[in-house]
Design a protein around this motif. Structure first.
Motif, PDB file in Angstrom:
ATOM      1  N   ARG A 427       9.342  -0.727  11.985  1.00  0.00           N
ATOM      2  CA  ARG A 427       8.773  -1.915  12.607  1.00  0.00           C
ATOM      3  C   ARG A 427       8.651  -3.074  11.633  1.00  0.00           C
ATOM      4  O   ARG A 427       8.887  -4.221  11.985  1.00  0.00           O
ATOM      5  N   TRP A 428       8.236  -2.805  10.403  1.00  0.00           N
ATOM      6  CA  TRP A 428       8.021  -3.866   9.432  1.00  0.00           C
ATOM      7  C   TRP A 428       8.901  -3.613   8.215  1.00  0.00           C
ATOM      8  O   TRP A 428       8.836  -2.563   7.582  1.00  0.00           O
ATOM      9  N   LYS A 429       9.698  -4.611   7.876  1.00  0.00           N
ATOM     10  CA  LYS A 429      10.704  -4.435   6.832  1.00  0.00           C
ATOM     11  C   LYS A 429      10.136  -4.576   5.424  1.00  0.00           C
ATOM     12  O   LYS A 429      10.761  -4.166   4.459  1.00  0.00           O
ATOM     13  N   THR A 430       8.948  -5.188   5.287  1.00  0.00           N
ATOM     14  CA  THR A 430       8.391  -5.385   3.949  1.00  0.00           C
ATOM     15  C   THR A 430       7.216  -4.442   3.710  1.00  0.00           C
ATOM     16  O   THR A 430       6.454  -4.123   4.627  1.00  0.00           O
ATOM     17  N   THR A 431       7.069  -4.030   2.468  1.00  0.00           N
ATOM     18  CA  THR A 431       5.955  -3.144   2.110  1.00  0.00           C
ATOM     19  C   THR A 431       4.627  -3.876   2.161  1.00  0.00           C
ATOM     20  O   THR A 431       3.579  -3.266   2.367  1.00  0.00           O
ATOM     21  N   VAL A 432       4.653  -5.208   1.986  1.00  0.00           N
ATOM     22  CA  VAL A 432       3.420  -5.996   2.062  1.00  0.00           C
ATOM     23  C   VAL A 432       2.857  -5.931   3.485  1.00  0.00           C
ATOM     24  O   VAL A 432       1.656  -5.719   3.689  1.00  0.00           O
ATOM     25  N   LYS A 433       3.735  -6.113   4.488  1.00  0.00           N
ATOM     26  CA  LYS A 433       3.287  -6.064   5.876  1.00  0.00           C
ATOM     27  C   LYS A 433       2.830  -4.657   6.258  1.00  0.00           C
ATOM     28  O   LYS A 433       1.829  -4.478   6.956  1.00  0.00           O
ATOM     29  N   MET A 434       3.563  -3.644   5.780  1.00  0.00           N
ATOM     30  CA  MET A 434       3.172  -2.266   6.059  1.00  0.00           C
ATOM     31  C   MET A 434       1.782  -1.983   5.497  1.00  0.00           C
ATOM     32  O   MET A 434       0.950  -1.358   6.164  1.00  0.00           O
ATOM     33  N   ALA A 435       1.535  -2.437   4.274  1.00  0.00           N
ATOM     34  CA  ALA A 435       0.231  -2.213   3.648  1.00  0.00           C
ATOM     35  C   ALA A 435      -0.883  -2.906   4.429  1.00  0.00           C
ATOM     36  O   ALA A 435      -1.967  -2.355   4.626  1.00  0.00           O
ATOM     37  N   GLU A 436      -0.596  -4.119   4.912  1.00  0.00           N
ATOM     38  CA  GLU A 436      -1.593  -4.876   5.670  1.00  0.00           C
ATOM     39  C   GLU A 436      -1.968  -4.146   6.960  1.00  0.00           C
ATOM     40  O   GLU A 436      -3.142  -4.029   7.302  1.00  0.00           O
ATOM     41  N   VAL A 437      -0.961  -3.642   7.675  1.00  0.00           N
ATOM     42  CA  VAL A 437      -1.209  -2.986   8.960  1.00  0.00           C
ATOM     43  C   VAL A 437      -1.878  -1.633   8.775  1.00  0.00           C
ATOM     44  O   VAL A 437      -2.809  -1.278   9.497  1.00  0.00           O
ATOM     45  N   LEU A 438      -1.415  -0.863   7.781  1.00  0.00           N
ATOM     46  CA  LEU A 438      -1.929   0.493   7.586  1.00  0.00           C
ATOM     47  C   LEU A 438      -3.234   0.522   6.791  1.00  0.00           C
ATOM     48  O   LEU A 438      -3.868   1.563   6.678  1.00  0.00           O
ATOM     49  N   GLY A 439      -3.608  -0.631   6.210  1.00  0.00           N
ATOM     50  CA  GLY A 439      -4.900  -0.703   5.543  1.00  0.00           C
ATOM     51  C   GLY A 439      -4.956  -0.063   4.184  1.00  0.00           C
ATOM     52  O   GLY A 439      -6.031   0.388   3.748  1.00  0.00           O
ATOM     53  N   SER A 441      -3.106  -0.267  -0.087  1.00  0.00           N
ATOM     54  CA  SER A 441      -2.507  -1.232  -0.997  1.00  0.00           C
ATOM     55  C   SER A 441      -0.981  -1.157  -0.954  1.00  0.00           C
ATOM     56  O   SER A 441      -0.400  -0.123  -0.598  1.00  0.00           O
ATOM     57  N   GLN A 442      -0.363  -2.246  -1.353  1.00  0.00           N
ATOM     58  CA  GLN A 442       1.105  -2.293  -1.378  1.00  0.00           C
ATOM     59  C   GLN A 442       1.695  -1.314  -2.391  1.00  0.00           C
ATOM     60  O   GLN A 442       2.695  -0.642  -2.094  1.00  0.00           O
ATOM     61  N   PRO A 443       1.101  -1.157  -3.588  1.00  0.00           N
ATOM     62  CA  PRO A 443       1.632  -0.134  -4.515  1.00  0.00           C
ATOM     63  C   PRO A 443       1.555   1.272  -3.921  1.00  0.00           C
ATOM     64  O   PRO A 443       2.437   2.099  -4.159  1.00  0.00           O
ATOM     65  N   SER A 444       0.491   1.561  -3.126  1.00  0.00           N
ATOM     66  CA  SER A 444       0.376   2.881  -2.493  1.00  0.00           C
ATOM     67  C   SER A 444       1.500   3.095  -1.497  1.00  0.00           C
ATOM     68  O   SER A 444       2.060   4.197  -1.395  1.00  0.00           O
ATOM     69  N   ILE A 445       1.846   2.036  -0.753  1.00  0.00           N
ATOM     70  CA  ILE A 445       2.959   2.117   0.205  1.00  0.00           C
ATOM     71  C   ILE A 445       4.258   2.445  -0.532  1.00  0.00           C
ATOM     72  O   ILE A 445       5.025   3.334  -0.136  1.00  0.00           O
ATOM     73  N   VAL A 446       4.502   1.720  -1.625  1.00  0.00           N
ATOM     74  CA  VAL A 446       5.734   1.947  -2.398  1.00  0.00           C
ATOM     75  C   VAL A 446       5.787   3.377  -2.922  1.00  0.00           C
ATOM     76  O   VAL A 446       6.821   4.054  -2.858  1.00  0.00           O
ATOM     77  N   ARG A 447       4.647   3.855  -3.430  1.00  0.00           N
ATOM     78  CA  ARG A 447       4.588   5.204  -3.982  1.00  0.00           C
ATOM     79  C   ARG A 447       4.833   6.262  -2.900  1.00  0.00           C
ATOM     80  O   ARG A 447       5.569   7.241  -3.105  1.00  0.00           O
ATOM     81  N   LYS A 448       4.251   6.057  -1.711  1.00  0.00           N
ATOM     82  CA  LYS A 448       4.404   7.035  -0.638  1.00  0.00           C
ATOM     83  C   LYS A 448       5.819   7.015  -0.053  1.00  0.00           C
ATOM     84  O   LYS A 448       6.360   8.061   0.322  1.00  0.00           O
ATOM     85  N   LEU A 449       6.431   5.824   0.036  1.00  0.00           N
ATOM     86  CA  LEU A 449       7.824   5.741   0.507  1.00  0.00           C
ATOM     87  C   LEU A 449       8.754   6.491  -0.432  1.00  0.00           C
ATOM     88  O   LEU A 449       9.687   7.171  -0.008  1.00  0.00           O
ATOM     89  N   LYS A 450       8.475   6.360  -1.726  1.00  0.00           N
ATOM     90  CA  LYS A 450       9.276   7.092  -2.703  1.00  0.00           C
ATOM     91  C   LYS A 450       9.038   8.576  -2.626  1.00  0.00           C
ATOM     92  O   LYS A 450       9.980   9.401  -2.725  1.00  0.00           O
ATOM     93  N   LYS A 451       7.779   8.954  -2.373  1.00  0.00           N
ATOM     94  CA  LYS A 451       7.443  10.384  -2.263  1.00  0.00           C
ATOM     95  C   LYS A 451       8.222  11.067  -1.144  1.00  0.00           C
ATOM     96  O   LYS A 451       8.738  12.177  -1.319  1.00  0.00           O
ATOM     97  N   TYR A 452       8.288  10.390   0.024  1.00  0.00           N
ATOM     98  CA  TYR A 452       8.976  10.985   1.168  1.00  0.00           C
ATOM     99  C   TYR A 452      10.437  10.558   1.281  1.00  0.00           C
ATOM    100  O   TYR A 452      11.115  10.859   2.277  1.00  0.00           O
ATOM    101  N   ARG A 453      10.921   9.857   0.261  1.00  0.00           N
ATOM    102  CA  ARG A 453      12.306   9.391   0.194  1.00  0.00           C
ATOM    103  C   ARG A 453      12.692   8.606   1.460  1.00  0.00           C
ATOM    104  O   ARG A 453      13.814   8.704   1.964  1.00  0.00           O
ATOM    105  N   ILE A 454      11.762   7.783   1.926  1.00  0.00           N
ATOM    106  CA  ILE A 454      12.010   7.013   3.153  1.00  0.00           C
ATOM    107  C   ILE A 454      12.954   5.849   2.869  1.00  0.00           C
ATOM    108  O   ILE A 454      13.778   5.515   3.717  1.00  0.00           O
ATOM    109  N   ASN A 455      12.878   5.283   1.686  1.00  0.00           N
ATOM    110  CA  ASN A 455      13.799   4.191   1.346  1.00  0.00           C
ATOM    111  C   ASN A 455      15.241   4.673   1.286  1.00  0.00           C
ATOM    112  O   ASN A 455      16.169   3.900   1.488  1.00  0.00           O
ATOM    113  N   ASP A 456      15.400   5.972   1.008  1.00  0.00           N
ATOM    114  CA  ASP A 456      16.763   6.509   0.905  1.00  0.00           C
ATOM    115  C   ASP A 456      17.399   6.640   2.280  1.00  0.00           C
ATOM    116  O   ASP A 456      18.596   6.746   2.401  1.00  0.00           O
TER     117      ASP A 456
END
Length: 456
Positions: A427-439, A441-456
């Protein structure tokens, strides 16, 4: 041979109590009046022999007019600022010698400080008026019954911008969009922003009137025009739009025979009541709407091409909810407040419900969302609306609060977290928007995306 400045002339100029400064071609001050010294705050200082370049360097005033006059060899006007913040309109005039060369530069000024301050104040007032007007427009939107036209998403902002611009002119508008996107609300907004806002807004649903009755309902009829007709006759819906806006909803539902009559009515702005012999003229603004692809119907010969072009002078497409996810949160907040006030039940949505609502496709668009929020406000047992309050059709196949206990808790929570993150990434292409909606931080979003290899 150059001519000297006469002492008598200097005395005369000083006696006039006027503002004057004379320099040579090098900017050296030859004559300066006491009035000029007062303007620049250099009373008691003998500046004759100094240069205007030096005074500018000291911050006495800026800019200087001498080099500009030398360059143009003509009269020059500039706005000068003194060290004390005064604004002066400086006029520099070249004085030529017998050979036609610039010999002296004489300059005089007018104090325009008050005028400049007034101009700044006026600009501030205009900015404030724009802000107040914007706030009033927003309040008017809400109080006029079409407050759900929220626009945080780019496509909806473009839609409302176009509607606002065409509202001021009497041009035919065709509103296009799926059922439930808010075509009627947008039509009302255009009417309210138009010069016809003091007149009536008449809505005619072309799909709800049987074809056999359409002419009598739309154009009206004379007394005794047909069996069962009132002896007094009847004013048609079109006639009641005099001086206002006529909104034809579901225009694509009209039969070809009725389309012919409607086209003539729109072109001539005249009509006959059923059974009448005298034409009636009408002054109205036309807005039409449909959820059907009129261009495809034109190709299929199911909708008249000439009527289509007459209606769609300015077509405006209202995007469906799935194309404007940024508008979902403000819409939910709006409807939650609206129905909480209406039914006197203070309600809130928990995070699990919000996440579930973000996953929906909203085939019924804004109308579907409004109906769901009203249902939740009325049927939920507690102040907090939870996942279990959602109708079954709105629940995910595996609820965040349900598990089969076939996996350890940590693994189950990771699975839920991964699914939410994957949905958010779609739904949201930027990690900033994802962090805002999910409540988080943006670094946490980046870390979790990497954990689940979602960016891949």
């Amino acid at each position: 041979m150059t001519r000297p400045i006469l002492n008598d002339s200097e005395r005369i100029l000083q006696a006039l109590k006027d503002d004057l400064l004379v320099t040579d071609c090098n900017g050296t001050i030859m004559t300066v009046s006491e009035e000029t010294k007062k303007l620049y705050g250099i009373e008691g200082r003998n500046v004759v022999g100094e240069t205007v370049y030096q005074l500018q360097k000291e911050g006495v005033f800026t800019p200087i007019v001498t080099p500009l006059v030398l360059e143009k060899k003509d009269r020059v006007n500039v706005v000068q600022t003194t060290r004390y913040g005064k604004k002066l309109l400086i006029t520099g005039v070249p004085v030529f010698d017998a050979d036609g060369n610039v010999w002296r530069i004489a300059s005089y000024s007018h104090d325009i400080t008050e005028m400049a301050n007034m101009e700044t104040h006026l600009k501030d007032m205009q900015d404030e008026m724009k802000r107040v007007k914007h706030e009033l427009d927003q309040l008017r939107l809400k109080s006029s019954g079409y407050g759900e036209l929220f626009a945080e998403s780019p496509p909806m902002k473009a839609c409302l911008d176009t509607a606002s611009r065409v509202a001021a002119v009497d041009v035919n508008v065709l509103l296009l969009g799926e059922s439930g996107v808010g075509k009627t609300h947008l039509a009302k907004m255009i009417h309210q922003k138009s010069p016809r806002n003091k007149g009536p807004f008449i809505e005619v649903n072309c799909g709800s009137i049987p074809e056999s009755l359409f002419e009598a309902e739309f154009f009206g009829y004379e007394g005794g025009a047909f069996t069962g007709a009132s002896k007094k006759g009847k004013v048609g819906l079109a006639e009641t739009s005099e001086g206002g806006t006529l909104f034809l909803d579901e225009i694509g539902e009209l039969s070809l025979s009725l389309q012919v009559k409607l086209l003539k009515f729109i072109q001539e702005k005249q009509f006959y009541r059923v059974g009448g012999t005298k034409p009636k003229s009408l002054d109205f603004r036309l807005i039409a709407a449909t959820n059907q692809p009129l261009q495809d119907l034109v190709v299929a010969k199911e909708f008249r091409e000439d009527l289509y072009f007459r209606l769609s002078v300015v077509p405006i497409h209202i995007p469906p909810m799935r194309e404007r996810p940024e508008d979902l949160a403000p819409l939910i907040s709006h409807f939650l407040h609206l129905f909480s006030e209406k039914y006197e039940r203070k309600k809130m949505l928990d995070d699990a419900v919000m996440q579930e609502l973000y996953k929906q496709e909203w085939q019924g668009n804004v109308r579907e969302l409004m109906n769901l929020i009203e249902r939740l406000v009325v049927t939920s047992h507690s102040q907090i609306i939870t996942h279990s309050d959602l109708p079954q059709s709105y629940r995910d196949t595996v609820s965040p609060l349900e598990t089969s206990f076939q996996a350890p808790l940590r693994q189950t929570l990771d699975g839920v977290e991964e699914r939410i993150l994957r949905d958010a990434k779609k739904r949201w292409k930027t990690t900033v928007k994802m962090a805002e909606v999910l409540g988080i931080s943006q670094p946490s979003i980046v870390r979790k995306l990497k954990k689940y290899r979602i960016n891949d």
